[in-house]
Motif scaffolding. Sequence first.
Motif, mmCIF file in Angstrom:
data_model
loop_
_atom_site.group_PDB
_atom_site.id
_atom_site.type_symbol
_atom_site.label_atom_id
_atom_site.label_comp_id
_atom_site.label_asym_id
_atom_site.label_seq_id
_atom_site.Cartn_x
_atom_site.Cartn_y
_atom_site.Cartn_z
ATOM 1 N N ASN A 1 0.791 -1.234 0.000
ATOM 2 C CA ASN A 1 0.000 0.000 0.000
ATOM 3 C C ASN A 1 0.821 1.282 0.000
ATOM 4 O O ASN A 1 0.256 2.369 0.004
ATOM 5 C CB ASN A 1 -1.006 0.001 1.159
ATOM 6 N N ARG B 1 1.002 -4.751 3.427
ATOM 7 C CA ARG B 1 0.010 -4.817 4.498
ATOM 8 C C ARG B 1 -0.348 -6.238 4.921
ATOM 9 O O ARG B 1 -0.378 -6.555 6.106
ATOM 10 C CB ARG B 1 -1.258 -4.084 4.088
ATOM 11 N N HIS C 1 0.217 0.967 7.258
ATOM 12 C CA HIS C 1 0.152 1.830 6.075
ATOM 13 C C HIS C 1 1.212 2.931 6.161
ATOM 14 O O HIS C 1 1.689 3.278 7.238
ATOM 15 C CB HIS C 1 -1.225 2.519 5.976
ATOM 16 N N ARG D 1 -7.311 2.073 6.767
ATOM 17 C CA ARG D 1 -6.398 3.052 6.181
ATOM 18 C C ARG D 1 -5.680 3.823 7.278
ATOM 19 O O ARG D 1 -5.949 3.641 8.444
ATOM 20 C CB ARG D 1 -7.183 4.028 5.297
#
Length: 196
Positions: A85, A106, A134, A182
């Motif tokens: 990511n 991830r 992330h 996220r």
Amino acid sequence: AFATDGSVWALTRTTRQVPHAGATVPVTDDQLVRISPDGEVQRTISLFALIGDRVAADRLGRIAEAMGREDFRPGMHVTDLLHTNSIEVVDWEGAPPGQAALLSVRNLDLLVVVRLDEPRVLWSFGPGVLERQHHATLQPDGSILLFDNGVRRKRSRILRVDPASGRHETLYEAPDFFSRLRGAVEPVPGGGLLIT
């Protein structure tokens, strides 16, 4: 991620067939693609080829089981073994200047630095410490700043990792601070952190 020569390294995805239990299963392979300033693809590096041995065999078994379902199609969540990511071109010991990339993988709870001109792993960290992280970025002092989602803990945190020693420190954590999917963090003038 921009390279010093004006080219761009980007993350792309494709499906590749991987041997498992006498057959093959389709997995989603994250790729590093170098794009010239005029938009031409100059190079493609398979991340699965570099770190696929870190994928647990039972994950491939789950893909094989899912293949029997009526709704199965390559590219489904079950085939997403890596889910890289973030990418950042960095200077790193063991690689010529601008010929290494820091990646956040991830689904393996893994940070990895890959040499780009002669593809191989130069450094890795994370399993047993990170949980679906992330936005890994190399800081001027050589540390790595990242958003550790803490999916299994149900609590996120901001970490700084020292690549030389493997030590890590928590810069921010709170009981109600949690993002399952996220997250990003970057330093701001005055010593603070912008967390999203």
